[in-house]
Design a protein around this motif. Structure first.
Motif, mmCIF file in Angstrom:
data_model
loop_
_atom_site.group_PDB
_atom_site.id
_atom_site.type_symbol
_atom_site.label_atom_id
_atom_site.label_comp_id
_atom_site.label_asym_id
_atom_site.label_seq_id
_atom_site.Cartn_x
_atom_site.Cartn_y
_atom_site.Cartn_z
ATOM 1 N N MET A 15 0.835 -1.199 0.000
ATOM 2 C CA MET A 15 0.000 0.000 0.000
ATOM 3 C C MET A 15 0.870 1.250 0.000
ATOM 4 O O MET A 15 1.746 1.399 0.825
ATOM 5 C CB MET A 15 -0.900 0.017 1.237
ATOM 6 C CG MET A 15 -1.862 1.205 1.264
ATOM 7 S SD MET A 15 -2.818 1.192 2.805
ATOM 8 C CE MET A 15 -3.661 -0.387 2.623
ATOM 9 N N PRO A 16 0.690 2.178 -0.912
ATOM 10 C CA PRO A 16 1.455 3.411 -0.884
ATOM 11 C C PRO A 16 1.186 4.141 0.425
ATOM 12 O O PRO A 16 0.055 4.279 0.852
ATOM 13 C CB PRO A 16 0.911 4.201 -2.085
ATOM 14 C CG PRO A 16 0.306 3.170 -2.981
ATOM 15 C CD PRO A 16 -0.237 2.119 -2.057
ATOM 16 N N SER A 17 2.245 4.614 1.087
ATOM 17 C CA SER A 17 2.080 5.239 2.391
ATOM 18 C C SER A 17 2.113 6.751 2.326
ATOM 19 O O SER A 17 2.069 7.407 3.338
ATOM 20 C CB SER A 17 3.163 4.734 3.331
ATOM 21 O OG SER A 17 4.412 4.785 2.713
ATOM 22 N N CYS A 18 2.192 7.323 1.134
ATOM 23 C CA CYS A 18 2.147 8.775 1.021
ATOM 24 C C CYS A 18 1.678 9.139 -0.376
ATOM 25 O O CYS A 18 2.154 8.594 -1.357
ATOM 26 C CB CYS A 18 3.525 9.377 1.276
ATOM 27 S SG CYS A 18 3.593 11.160 1.070
ATOM 28 N N LYS A 19 0.737 10.055 -0.463
ATOM 29 C CA LYS A 19 0.297 10.515 -1.765
ATOM 30 C C LYS A 19 1.372 11.427 -2.352
ATOM 31 O O LYS A 19 1.786 12.396 -1.740
ATOM 32 C CB LYS A 19 -1.023 11.272 -1.642
ATOM 33 C CG LYS A 19 -2.191 10.382 -1.241
ATOM 34 C CD LYS A 19 -3.479 11.182 -1.185
ATOM 35 C CE LYS A 19 -4.663 10.297 -0.829
ATOM 36 N NZ LYS A 19 -5.911 11.062 -0.760
ATOM 37 N N THR A 20 1.817 11.128 -3.552
ATOM 38 C CA THR A 20 2.860 11.914 -4.178
ATOM 39 C C THR A 20 2.401 12.358 -5.558
ATOM 40 O O THR A 20 1.400 11.903 -6.086
ATOM 41 C CB THR A 20 4.151 11.092 -4.330
ATOM 42 O OG1 THR A 20 3.882 9.962 -5.163
ATOM 43 C CG2 THR A 20 4.641 10.586 -2.978
ATOM 44 N N LYS A 21 3.183 13.263 -6.128
ATOM 45 C CA LYS A 21 2.883 13.705 -7.473
ATOM 46 C C LYS A 21 3.142 12.573 -8.456
ATOM 47 O O LYS A 21 3.929 11.676 -8.190
ATOM 48 C CB LYS A 21 3.756 14.922 -7.811
ATOM 49 C CG LYS A 21 3.512 16.106 -6.872
ATOM 50 C CD LYS A 21 4.421 17.264 -7.221
ATOM 51 C CE LYS A 21 4.206 18.437 -6.277
ATOM 52 N NZ LYS A 21 5.077 19.579 -6.578
ATOM 53 N N LYS A 22 2.511 12.670 -9.607
ATOM 54 C CA LYS A 22 2.673 11.639 -10.614
ATOM 55 C C LYS A 22 4.119 11.549 -11.054
ATOM 56 O O LYS A 22 4.749 12.553 -11.389
ATOM 57 C CB LYS A 22 1.784 11.950 -11.814
ATOM 58 C CG LYS A 22 1.820 10.874 -12.886
ATOM 59 C CD LYS A 22 0.886 11.218 -14.006
ATOM 60 C CE LYS A 22 0.918 10.155 -15.100
ATOM 61 N NZ LYS A 22 0.013 10.488 -16.207
ATOM 62 N N ALA A 23 4.671 10.362 -11.004
ATOM 63 C CA ALA A 23 6.070 10.176 -11.359
ATOM 64 C C ALA A 23 6.305 10.540 -12.819
ATOM 65 O O ALA A 23 5.510 10.194 -13.692
ATOM 66 C CB ALA A 23 6.488 8.733 -11.097
ATOM 67 N N ILE A 24 7.397 11.246 -13.084
ATOM 68 C CA ILE A 24 7.714 11.648 -14.446
ATOM 69 C C ILE A 24 8.974 10.936 -14.944
ATOM 70 O O ILE A 24 9.420 11.195 -16.050
ATOM 71 C CB ILE A 24 7.911 13.165 -14.538
ATOM 72 C CG1 ILE A 24 9.035 13.616 -13.580
ATOM 73 C CG2 ILE A 24 6.630 13.902 -14.208
ATOM 74 C CD1 ILE A 24 9.424 15.074 -13.744
ATOM 75 N N VAL A 25 9.526 10.068 -14.129
ATOM 76 C CA VAL A 25 10.752 9.367 -14.490
ATOM 77 C C VAL A 25 10.406 7.963 -14.949
ATOM 78 O O VAL A 25 9.724 7.220 -14.245
ATOM 79 C CB VAL A 25 11.725 9.310 -13.303
ATOM 80 C CG1 VAL A 25 12.955 8.482 -13.646
ATOM 81 C CG2 VAL A 25 12.130 10.718 -12.899
ATOM 82 N N THR A 26 10.862 7.600 -16.106
ATOM 83 C CA THR A 26 10.653 6.247 -16.618
ATOM 84 C C THR A 26 11.608 5.293 -15.912
ATOM 85 O O THR A 26 12.799 5.605 -15.782
ATOM 86 C CB THR A 26 10.919 6.203 -18.134
ATOM 87 O OG1 THR A 26 10.044 7.114 -18.781
ATOM 88 C CG2 THR A 26 10.687 4.808 -18.674
ATOM 89 N N PRO A 27 11.121 4.151 -15.427
ATOM 90 C CA PRO A 27 12.026 3.197 -14.766
ATOM 91 C C PRO A 27 13.217 2.896 -15.657
ATOM 92 O O PRO A 27 13.057 2.456 -16.802
ATOM 93 C CB PRO A 27 11.143 1.962 -14.565
ATOM 94 C CG PRO A 27 9.757 2.517 -14.466
ATOM 95 C CD PRO A 27 9.731 3.682 -15.418
ATOM 96 N N PRO A 28 14.447 3.154 -15.181
ATOM 97 C CA PRO A 28 15.632 3.027 -16.036
ATOM 98 C C PRO A 28 16.099 1.597 -16.230
ATOM 99 O O PRO A 28 16.894 1.326 -17.103
ATOM 100 C CB PRO A 28 16.690 3.830 -15.275
ATOM 101 C CG PRO A 28 16.281 3.696 -13.844
ATOM 102 C CD PRO A 28 14.781 3.640 -13.844
ATOM 103 N N VAL A 29 15.635 0.694 -15.403
ATOM 104 C CA VAL A 29 16.036 -0.709 -15.504
ATOM 105 C C VAL A 29 14.790 -1.543 -15.773
ATOM 106 O O VAL A 29 13.831 -1.502 -15.005
ATOM 107 C CB VAL A 29 16.731 -1.186 -14.219
ATOM 108 C CG1 VAL A 29 17.164 -2.629 -14.352
ATOM 109 C CG2 VAL A 29 17.930 -0.291 -13.907
ATOM 110 N N ALA A 30 14.798 -2.289 -16.857
ATOM 111 C CA ALA A 30 13.595 -2.976 -17.316
ATOM 112 C C ALA A 30 13.028 -3.938 -16.291
ATOM 113 O O ALA A 30 11.819 -4.095 -16.159
ATOM 114 C CB ALA A 30 13.896 -3.709 -18.629
ATOM 115 N N ASP A 31 13.890 -4.621 -15.553
ATOM 116 C CA ASP A 31 13.415 -5.645 -14.634
ATOM 117 C C ASP A 31 13.347 -5.156 -13.189
ATOM 118 O O ASP A 31 13.292 -5.958 -12.263
ATOM 119 C CB ASP A 31 14.298 -6.885 -14.716
ATOM 120 C CG ASP A 31 15.730 -6.599 -14.289
ATOM 121 O OD1 ASP A 31 16.089 -5.412 -14.170
ATOM 122 O OD2 ASP A 31 16.487 -7.560 -14.063
ATOM 123 N N SER A 32 13.355 -3.838 -12.947
ATOM 124 C CA SER A 32 13.375 -3.332 -11.568
ATOM 125 C C SER A 32 12.123 -3.744 -10.803
ATOM 126 O O SER A 32 12.196 -4.118 -9.621
ATOM 127 C CB SER A 32 13.531 -1.810 -11.558
ATOM 128 O OG SER A 32 12.449 -1.181 -12.225
#
Length: 278
Positions: A15-32
């Motif tokens: 469960m996310p424990s904090c409401k945050t802004k929409k992520a703008i970073v694409t996951p840099p590692v495909a299998d992360s």
């Protein structure tokens, strides 16, 4: 009850424990995401283990033992927040660093220069951000803290959007986990001489005004002539085994205009004022 407890554990972990802004970073590692899921699945397997502890007496004979699950438990919650600067060139680079298994470093949150927040690890899980560190009697800060990395190379001011988002995040964490005001610290505070972050540009006074950490009063009562500053530093929580290092760490946080490894009269007055708040 066993099934209910495991479901509760799983829900808290995902469960996310904090409401945050929409992520703008694409996951840099495909299998992360795959690796993250594998790691959390392994932790759940450990939580499901109900084997009794096997003990023997002084003669080598087994001591009778069994496992009877209690129904009164939950996850351990964080009690400290440790603030860092990334010392890297971009938010994307930091996220990539934390997405590679070989780096062996991580944080719960990363705050970008534009104020965006990347939540990288559930708050109840143990991040690898503090390293060898100490605060008071706590010698494993990773196990009781949330690590927040702020996108900054260490030689530049922090941006206004960045600090505004950080303050919002800190307010959420303080409220959610009931974190004491004095438990918002910098990496330098808990690792004197080894780490300098979040650095002398970090606005500690502004954070203290919002209830995150302490700052000295504008009007200072002079420290008494017999003031033992090393004892005061130790009572605050600092590791005082290396005097120049702990002076440097204290001044990076509470003085900032002068980080020389000597205590001036002004420094003593500031310390005398601050330590009485802890």
């Amino acid at each position: 009850m066993k099934k209910y407890s495991l479901l509760l554990l799983l829900a808290a972990m995902v469960m996310p424990s904090c409401k945050t802004k929409k992520a703008i970073v694409t996951p840099p590692v495909a299998d992360s995401k795959k690796v993250y899921k594998s790691q959390t699945d392994s932790l759940l397997d450990i939580a499901r283990t109900m084997d009794p502890t096997m003990l023997t007496d002084s003669a080598g004979a087994p001591i009778p033992s069994q496992f009877i699950g209690t129904v009164n438990f939950n996850l351990r919650k964080p009690n400290y927040v440790i603030l860092h600067y990334t010392a890297q060139d971009s938010l994307q680079q930091t996220v990539r660093t934390f997405s590679l298994v070989r780096t062996q470093v991580s944080a719960h949150y990363v705050v970008g220069k534009d104020g965006s927040i990347i939540h990288m690890l559930n708050d109840y899980l143990r991040s690898w951000h503090a390293g060898v560190s100490r605060w008071g009697s706590v010698t494993d800060m990773n196990s009781c803290s949330i690590g927040i990395e702020i996108d900054n190379n260490g030689n530049e001011p922090f941006t206004e959007p960045q600090i505004k988002s950080l303050l919002t995040l800190l307010a959420q964490l303080k409220r959610q986990y009931n974190i004491p005001q004095g438990n918002f610290l910098g990496h330098a505070d808990i690792a004197p001489g080894r780490k300098p972050d979040p650095g002398q540009y970090f606005p500690w006074k502004r954070l203290a005004e919002k209830g995150f950490g302490y700052w000295s009063d504008d009007i200072l009562v002079p420290a008494p002539a017999n003031f033992d500053y090393l004892t005061a530093l130790r009572l605050i929580g600092y590791d005082t085994r290396n005097v120049p290092n702990v002076i440097d760490a204290f001044k990076r946080h509470f003085v900032q205009t002068d980080i020389s490894p000597q205590m001036t009269q002004l420094d003593l007055n500031i310390l005398y004022n601050v330590y009485q708040k802890y």
